[in-house]
Design an enzyme around this catalytic site. Structure first.
Site, mmCIF file in Angstrom:
data_model
loop_
_atom_site.group_PDB
_atom_site.id
_atom_site.type_symbol
_atom_site.label_atom_id
_atom_site.label_comp_id
_atom_site.label_asym_id
_atom_site.label_seq_id
_atom_site.Cartn_x
_atom_site.Cartn_y
_atom_site.Cartn_z
ATOM 1 C CB CYS A 147 -1.754 7.273 1.278
ATOM 2 S SG CYS A 147 -3.150 6.500 2.088
ATOM 3 C CD GLU A 191 -2.987 -1.092 0.447
ATOM 4 O OE1 GLU A 191 -3.181 -0.043 -0.200
ATOM 5 O OE2 GLU A 191 -3.692 -2.097 0.314
HETATM 6 P P1 NDP Z 1 8.132 5.036 4.592
HETATM 7 O O1 NDP Z 1 8.144 4.268 3.340
HETATM 8 O O2 NDP Z 1 9.278 5.952 4.879
HETATM 9 O O3 NDP Z 1 8.029 4.058 5.851
HETATM 10 C C1 NDP Z 1 6.993 3.111 5.985
HETATM 11 C C2 NDP Z 1 7.430 2.027 6.957
HETATM 12 O O4 NDP Z 1 8.475 1.250 6.368
HETATM 13 C C3 NDP Z 1 7.995 2.579 8.258
HETATM 14 O O5 NDP Z 1 7.612 1.737 9.330
HETATM 15 C C4 NDP Z 1 9.480 2.517 8.019
HETATM 16 O O6 NDP Z 1 10.229 2.468 9.178
HETATM 17 C C5 NDP Z 1 9.585 1.197 7.272
HETATM 18 N N1 NDP Z 1 10.826 1.050 6.529
HETATM 19 C C6 NDP Z 1 11.709 2.010 6.140
HETATM 20 N N2 NDP Z 1 12.741 1.455 5.442
HETATM 21 C C7 NDP Z 1 12.494 0.129 5.382
HETATM 22 C C8 NDP Z 1 13.147 -0.978 4.771
HETATM 23 N N3 NDP Z 1 14.294 -0.826 4.073
HETATM 24 N N4 NDP Z 1 12.603 -2.200 4.893
HETATM 25 C C9 NDP Z 1 11.440 -2.370 5.555
HETATM 26 N N5 NDP Z 1 10.755 -1.367 6.147
HETATM 27 C C10 NDP Z 1 11.278 -0.135 6.063
HETATM 28 O O7 NDP Z 1 6.748 5.822 4.610
HETATM 29 P P2 NDP Z 1 6.243 6.896 5.642
HETATM 30 O O8 NDP Z 1 6.225 6.311 7.011
HETATM 31 O O9 NDP Z 1 6.985 8.158 5.399
HETATM 32 O O10 NDP Z 1 4.705 7.078 5.195
HETATM 33 C C11 NDP Z 1 4.319 7.966 4.207
HETATM 34 C C12 NDP Z 1 4.075 7.233 2.915
HETATM 35 O O11 NDP Z 1 3.133 6.215 3.118
HETATM 36 C C13 NDP Z 1 3.481 8.121 1.838
HETATM 37 O O12 NDP Z 1 4.082 7.840 0.594
HETATM 38 C C14 NDP Z 1 2.029 7.697 1.817
HETATM 39 O O13 NDP Z 1 1.377 7.948 0.597
HETATM 40 C C15 NDP Z 1 2.141 6.258 2.113
HETATM 41 N N6 NDP Z 1 0.889 5.733 2.635
HETATM 42 C C16 NDP Z 1 0.179 4.856 1.873
HETATM 43 C C17 NDP Z 1 -1.040 4.397 2.316
HETATM 44 C C18 NDP Z 1 -1.829 3.416 1.516
HETATM 45 O O14 NDP Z 1 -2.694 2.781 2.098
HETATM 46 N N7 NDP Z 1 -1.591 3.246 0.246
HETATM 47 C C19 NDP Z 1 -1.609 4.844 3.598
HETATM 48 C C20 NDP Z 1 -0.772 5.729 4.321
HETATM 49 C C21 NDP Z 1 0.435 6.153 3.842
HETATM 50 P P3 NDP Z 1 10.823 3.847 9.750
HETATM 51 O O15 NDP Z 1 9.666 4.770 9.971
HETATM 52 O O16 NDP Z 1 11.455 3.416 10.995
HETATM 53 O O17 NDP Z 1 11.777 4.372 8.694
#
Ligand code: NDP
Length: 497
Positions: A279, A245
């Site tokens: 998102c 997502e």
């Molecule tokens: P990120 O992609 O930065 O992070 C998402 C999660 O992935 C966090 O828990 C993060 O940990 C973790 N993560 C980071 N690097 C890795 C890795 N290499 N391997 C596995 N996990 C990892 O997104 P954001 O938290 O900044 O959220 C915003 C984004 O999410 C926007 O693009 C938004 O559009 C999208 N989004 C999509 C939704 C949907 O349903 N389609 C709903 C809500 C948001 P950490 O925070 O510790 O870096």
């Protein structure tokens, strides 16, 4: 807290992940930071817990999930306040987010048995003496990786689907909202104290990566497209299936017969709620020429009333401010006009509501996810041009159409997983509708029947109920029997429709 601490920026000190309010720097709380070994240990514990949870059966799990739902309702104010403290989200936005989360939890709990329970399948010609059974078996342990922008409803979607399907869950909340994530896990443990059916592992991105490689049966990821690709690559090492997502650049179309004021109200809310960190937030509007001027005026009037620091909370993630500033500067440099906000809109940690017109389609404000309270409005000649421009994006998450005559047809033609007609973001509030995107917005679904099936493997079983009259799948069949089977085939399926 260290002297160099930046408000909103999480830090790890003495194996504790500390999160703070992005507006004030006030500490929201601290949780134990995991390492790779701790993630593996959590998944091993979860495997045992999953067996116990499956043993509760559909009805037992339903009761526990509904009790957790009621607890969330009972303590809604506490959770909304904690979310405000940790992410800066206004309390009213938090309350609505929890309401949507409760809806999904309730729906998954009540419908899992019907959607995933065992069923008998109709016999087919080739194997008339066998009966088919279809059942959906849980993966065992599902890893859920969540973002910070909606730290309750985004993880509750996959968590409730996975738990209702009979899985245990290991949840990695965003490093920006670990305290809210831990609160969810702790309250679940109040309802299910016997086994660690839902656990949290905290840390930075590497802990999400470790979860992908920890032996989980499936991963549900919500976050940015770039990280989604990394998650998929990590999961590919062991062929672990994933739901992605990811981000979006959703468009709202205003057709000639739209209620212009309602469309403006929806565009303002859809683009500015949660300070644009949504998102499925509306980031682009395509309005047809006859209603364009009235629509722009109504948007400016309504967005101009929003107060930064009140309805518009802070930008949760400090580095996002640079992206928003870059997009604003690029839009202005390429000839876009700010009819509200604009050049000085970014005042860390806030961004003032900003509305652009005349922004060229190749600007980053149109092409990339901005994730701030900004909106572009583009004049188009008709709904066909609006659809073609809206679809000219690598993303395809949600969208919205305002109009009467052609609205539903236009909604079908938008390249996205979800569309609201004469509303915006509404599809996220319905527990029975699937949620997910296409293209760079990801694949797989959470919520609804498809969201439940995402967290179970279909299992086919055939059971012989009689001796074969016309044996087909054996070397002991005779040529005469094969001819009889072909004769039956011609009779049943040979006629042209
Ligand atoms: P990120 O992609 O930065 O992070 C998402 C999660 O992935 C966090 O828990 C993060 O940990 C973790 N993560 C980071 N690097 C890795 C890795 N290499 N391997 C596995 N996990 C990892 O997104 P954001 O938290 O900044 O959220 C915003 C984004 O999410 C926007 O693009 C938004 O559009 C999208 N989004 C999509 C939704 C949907 O349903 N389609 C709903 C809500 C948001 P950490 O925070 O510790 O870096």
């Amino acid at each position: 807290m260290t002297a160099t601490h930046v408000p909103g920026l999480p830090v790890i000190e003495d194996n504790q992940l500390i999160s703070t309010n992005p507006a004030t720097g006030e500490e929201a709380g601290r949780v134990p930071a995991a390492d790779e070994q701790a993630v593996r240990a959590a998944v091993e514990r979860a495997k045992e817990a999953a067996a116990w949870w499956q043993g509760l059966g559909w009805d037992g799990r339903r009761t526990r999930l509904l009790r957790w739902r009621s607890l969330l309702v009972e303590r809604i104010d506490e959770l909304a306040e904690l979310t405000r403290l940790e992410s800066g989200k206004p309390v009213n936005d938090g309350l609505i987010e929890i309401t949507a989360a409760v809806e999904h939890l309730d729906w998954a709990a009540r419908h899992a048995k019907k959607v995933l329970g065992p069923r008998r399948m109709r016999t087919r010609l080739l194997l008339a003496e066998h009966v088919g059974h279809l059942e959906y078996q849980p993966f065992g342990v599902v890893g859920v990786i969540g973002p910070w922008n909606y730290p309750i409803v985004t993880p509750i979607g996959p968590i409730s689907g996975a738990l209702a399907a009979g899985n245990a869950v290991v949840f990695k909340p965003s490093e920006y909202t670990p305290v809210v994530g831990q609160w969810l896990v702790d309250t679940f443990a109040e309802i299910v104290p016997e086994q660690p059916v839902l656990q949290a592992v905290h840390g930075l991105g590497d802990i999400g990566g470790a979860l992908c490689r920890s032996g989980v049966g499936k991963v549900s990821f919500t976050g940015s497209t770039a990280t989604g690709k990394k998650v998929m690559a990590a999961c590919a090492e062991n062929l672990v299936p994933v739901v992605i997502e990811a981000g979006g650049k959703d468009a709202l179309i205003v057709d000639f017969d739209a209620d212009v004021r309602a469309a403006a109200e929806a565009a303002v809310w859809g683009s500015m709620t949660n300070a644009g960190q949504t998102c499925i937030g509306i980031e682009r509007v395509y309005a047809v020429a006859p209603v364009y001027d009235a629509f722009v005026a109504a948007v400016v009037e309504k967005a101009g009333k929003l107060r930064t620091g009140e309805e518009i909370g802070p930008i949760t993630m400090p580095r996002q401010l640079d992206i928003i500033r870059d997009h604003i500067e690029d839009a202005l440099a390429k000839g876009g006009r700010a009819v509200l906000g604009g050049a000085d809109a970014v005042q860390a940690p806030y961004v003032a509501p900003t509305v652009f017109v005349d922004v060229p389609e190749d600007s980053s404000e149109i092409r990339e996810e901005t994730f701030g309270p900004t909106l572009t409005i583009t004049r188009v000649s008709d709904v066909d041009e609006a659809i073609s421009k809206a679809n000219d994006s690598p993303y395809g998450l949600g969208g919205s159409v305002f109009g009467k005559k052609n609205a539903v047809r236009a909604a079908r033609r938008l390249r996205s997983g979800m569309v609201a007609v004469n509303g915006t973001l509404t599809f996220v509030g319905m527990g029975n509708l699937p949620f997910g995107g296409v293209g760079e917005s990801g694949f797989g679904r959470i919520h609804g029947e498809d969201g439940l099936r995402e967290f179970a493997r279909p299992k086919a079983i055939t059971v012989r109920r009689a001796k074969s009259l016309l044996p087909a799948m054996t070397f002991e069949r005779t040529p005469a029997q094969v001819r009889q089977i072909v004769k039956a085939l011609r009779l049943l399926y040979g006629r042209k429709p």
